[in-house]
Design a protein around this motif. Structure first.
Motif, mmCIF file in Angstrom:
data_model
loop_
_atom_site.group_PDB
_atom_site.id
_atom_site.type_symbol
_atom_site.label_atom_id
_atom_site.label_comp_id
_atom_site.label_asym_id
_atom_site.label_seq_id
_atom_site.Cartn_x
_atom_site.Cartn_y
_atom_site.Cartn_z
ATOM 1 N N UNK A 121 0.832 -1.200 0.000
ATOM 2 C CA UNK A 121 0.000 0.000 0.000
ATOM 3 C C UNK A 121 0.867 1.252 0.000
ATOM 4 N N UNK A 122 0.583 2.157 -0.932
ATOM 5 C CA UNK A 122 1.198 3.480 -0.964
ATOM 6 C C UNK A 122 0.135 4.480 -0.516
ATOM 7 N N UNK A 123 0.505 5.429 0.339
ATOM 8 C CA UNK A 123 -0.470 6.437 0.750
ATOM 9 C C UNK A 123 0.130 7.837 0.719
ATOM 10 N N UNK A 124 -0.745 8.812 0.635
ATOM 11 C CA UNK A 124 -0.358 10.231 0.656
ATOM 12 C C UNK A 124 -0.903 10.907 1.909
ATOM 13 N N UNK A 125 -1.154 10.133 2.938
ATOM 14 C CA UNK A 125 -1.811 10.639 4.141
ATOM 15 C C UNK A 125 -1.062 10.164 5.383
ATOM 16 N N UNK A 126 -0.684 11.099 6.248
ATOM 17 C CA UNK A 126 0.094 10.769 7.446
ATOM 18 C C UNK A 126 -0.715 9.890 8.404
ATOM 19 N N UNK A 127 -1.995 10.185 8.584
ATOM 20 C CA UNK A 127 -2.822 9.379 9.488
ATOM 21 C C UNK A 127 -2.994 7.950 8.981
ATOM 22 N N UNK A 128 -3.151 7.806 7.672
ATOM 23 C CA UNK A 128 -3.278 6.460 7.099
ATOM 24 C C UNK A 128 -1.964 5.699 7.254
ATOM 25 N N UNK A 129 -0.841 6.382 7.036
ATOM 26 C CA UNK A 129 0.466 5.741 7.216
ATOM 27 C C UNK A 129 0.644 5.279 8.661
ATOM 28 N N UNK A 130 0.208 6.097 9.610
ATOM 29 C CA UNK A 130 0.297 5.721 11.033
ATOM 30 C C UNK A 130 -0.545 4.481 11.311
ATOM 31 N N UNK A 131 -1.738 4.429 10.723
ATOM 32 C CA UNK A 131 -2.609 3.265 10.892
ATOM 33 C C UNK A 131 -1.943 2.015 10.323
ATOM 34 N N UNK A 132 -1.369 2.116 9.131
ATOM 35 C CA UNK A 132 -0.782 0.950 8.470
ATOM 36 C C UNK A 132 0.516 0.502 9.143
ATOM 37 N N UNK A 133 1.216 1.429 9.782
ATOM 38 C CA UNK A 133 2.462 1.072 10.460
ATOM 39 C C UNK A 133 2.222 0.095 11.610
ATOM 40 N N UNK A 134 0.986 0.001 12.071
ATOM 41 C CA UNK A 134 0.631 -0.919 13.152
ATOM 42 C C UNK A 134 0.135 -2.269 12.633
ATOM 43 N N UNK A 135 0.140 -2.449 11.302
ATOM 44 C CA UNK A 135 -0.429 -3.645 10.679
ATOM 45 C C UNK A 135 0.703 -4.412 9.993
ATOM 46 N N UNK A 136 1.198 -5.450 10.660
ATOM 47 C CA UNK A 136 2.404 -6.134 10.208
ATOM 48 C C UNK A 136 2.214 -6.892 8.893
ATOM 49 N N UNK A 137 0.973 -7.163 8.503
ATOM 50 C CA UNK A 137 0.733 -7.906 7.264
ATOM 51 C C UNK A 137 0.768 -7.005 6.033
ATOM 52 N N UNK A 138 0.919 -5.692 6.229
ATOM 53 C CA UNK A 138 0.971 -4.752 5.107
ATOM 54 C C UNK A 138 2.410 -4.299 4.860
ATOM 55 N N UNK A 139 2.770 -4.205 3.585
ATOM 56 C CA UNK A 139 4.013 -3.544 3.186
ATOM 57 C C UNK A 139 3.609 -2.134 2.762
ATOM 58 N N UNK A 140 3.945 -1.152 3.565
ATOM 59 C CA UNK A 140 3.378 0.178 3.350
ATOM 60 C C UNK A 140 4.447 1.221 3.043
ATOM 61 N N UNK A 141 4.062 2.194 2.218
ATOM 62 C CA UNK A 141 4.924 3.293 1.816
ATOM 63 C C UNK A 141 4.152 4.594 1.999
ATOM 64 N N UNK A 142 4.857 5.652 2.412
ATOM 65 C CA UNK A 142 4.248 6.966 2.457
ATOM 66 C C UNK A 142 4.999 7.881 1.500
ATOM 67 N N UNK A 143 4.241 8.629 0.718
ATOM 68 C CA UNK A 143 4.819 9.577 -0.219
ATOM 69 C C UNK A 143 5.363 10.785 0.546
ATOM 70 N N UNK A 144 6.547 11.240 0.191
ATOM 71 C CA UNK A 144 7.141 12.400 0.842
ATOM 72 C C UNK A 144 6.767 13.699 0.150
ATOM 73 N N UNK A 145 6.752 14.772 0.910
ATOM 74 C CA UNK A 145 6.423 16.080 0.351
ATOM 75 C C UNK A 145 5.907 17.008 1.419
#
Length: 254
Positions: A121-145
């Motif tokens: 999962x790629x996201x452009x949202x800090x809150x969504x990234x925080x949510x996904x960081x707690x979910x070990x089954x997801x490989x997550x990326x946050x877009x910088x900017x």
């Protein structure tokens, strides 16, 4: 505060968020509350809620003077059950190990909460990234900017350039408004480039929009509805609007 008063104030705040202004007469007609009760509630709201301004006979919401975290909390709690319903429908479109983009916004946040399958999962949202960081089954990326203060969304050119390095199976995007005539529009320019790029980088694009956003128009254009694979909404969208969009060729589900 009593439960009854809390419910009244919640209804008034909900209307002000959507329409920015409410008179005592309108509130009496729409919400069926007594004038004396409304005057007390209006005074309380103006005193305790940032951006709410009392004027003779009513209240207005000045978003520019409101505390940004308060604005986010207001938006997060609007139509929350509808957003949860949309999220569950959207979740059905995702298969294990899909590579997806989650746009910013509270509906996409609800979708992140129900992603119980392994995925990238790629996201452009800090809150969504925080949510996904707690979910070990997801490989997550946050877009910088640049981060829009108080809204937790990432935008501007740096974020757009980074997004162009990804090509994904599906993207789930939000919007401030949509209509058959104007297509998908946003209230601010900050996220427009990001949303346009997301649409370009996904094989399929799903627009998540609750019923309150239909047949509304905002100043900044994102795309026509023809660029969207499917629009997912909630059961409160009126049948007449549902039929109009389907007849116009929009793949709309609720």
């Amino acid at each position: 505060m009593s439960q009854q008063r809390s419910e009244r104030i919640g209804n008034i705040l909900h209307y002000l968020w959507l329409h920015q202004q409410l008179s005592i007469q309108q509130a009496h007609e729409l919400l069926n509350y007594a004038d004396a009760t409304l005057r007390r509630d209006f005074n309380y709201i103006a005193l305790h809620y940032p951006g709410m301004e009392r004027y003779h006979g009513g209240l207005r919401f000045n978003v520019n003077s409101a505390d940004k975290e308060f604005v986010f909390d207001m938006k997060k709690n609007l139509n929350i059950e509808a957003k949860k319903q949309i999220a569950l429908l959207a979740r059905q479109k995702i298969q294990p190990h899909d590579f997806i983009i989650l746009d910013s916004g509270t509906t996409c946040l609800e979708l992140a909460k129900v992603l119980e399958i392994p995925a990238r999962v790629v996201t452009t949202d800090v809150n969504i990234a925080h949510q996904m960081a707690q979910m070990s089954h997801l490989e997550s990326y946050i877009i910088g900017g640049m981060i829009r203060p108080g809204y937790f969304t990432v935008g501007e050119s740096l974020a757009t350039d980074m997004l162009k390095t990804f090509t994904v199976d599906q993207a789930f995007i939000s919007c401030d408004a949509l209509s058959l005539d104007a297509g998908i529009t946003n209230a601010t320019l900050f996220e427009v480039g990001i949303k346009k790029t997301i649409i370009q980088r996904a094989k399929k694009v799903f627009l998540l929009a609750d019923h309150s956003k239909f047949e509304q128009t905002n100043p900044y254009n994102i795309s026509t509805l023809s660029c969207i694979h499917c629009v997912i909404t909630d059961e409160h969208l009126p049948d007449s609007l549902f039929k109009r969009y389907r007849q116009a060729g929009v793949n709309l589900i609720r």
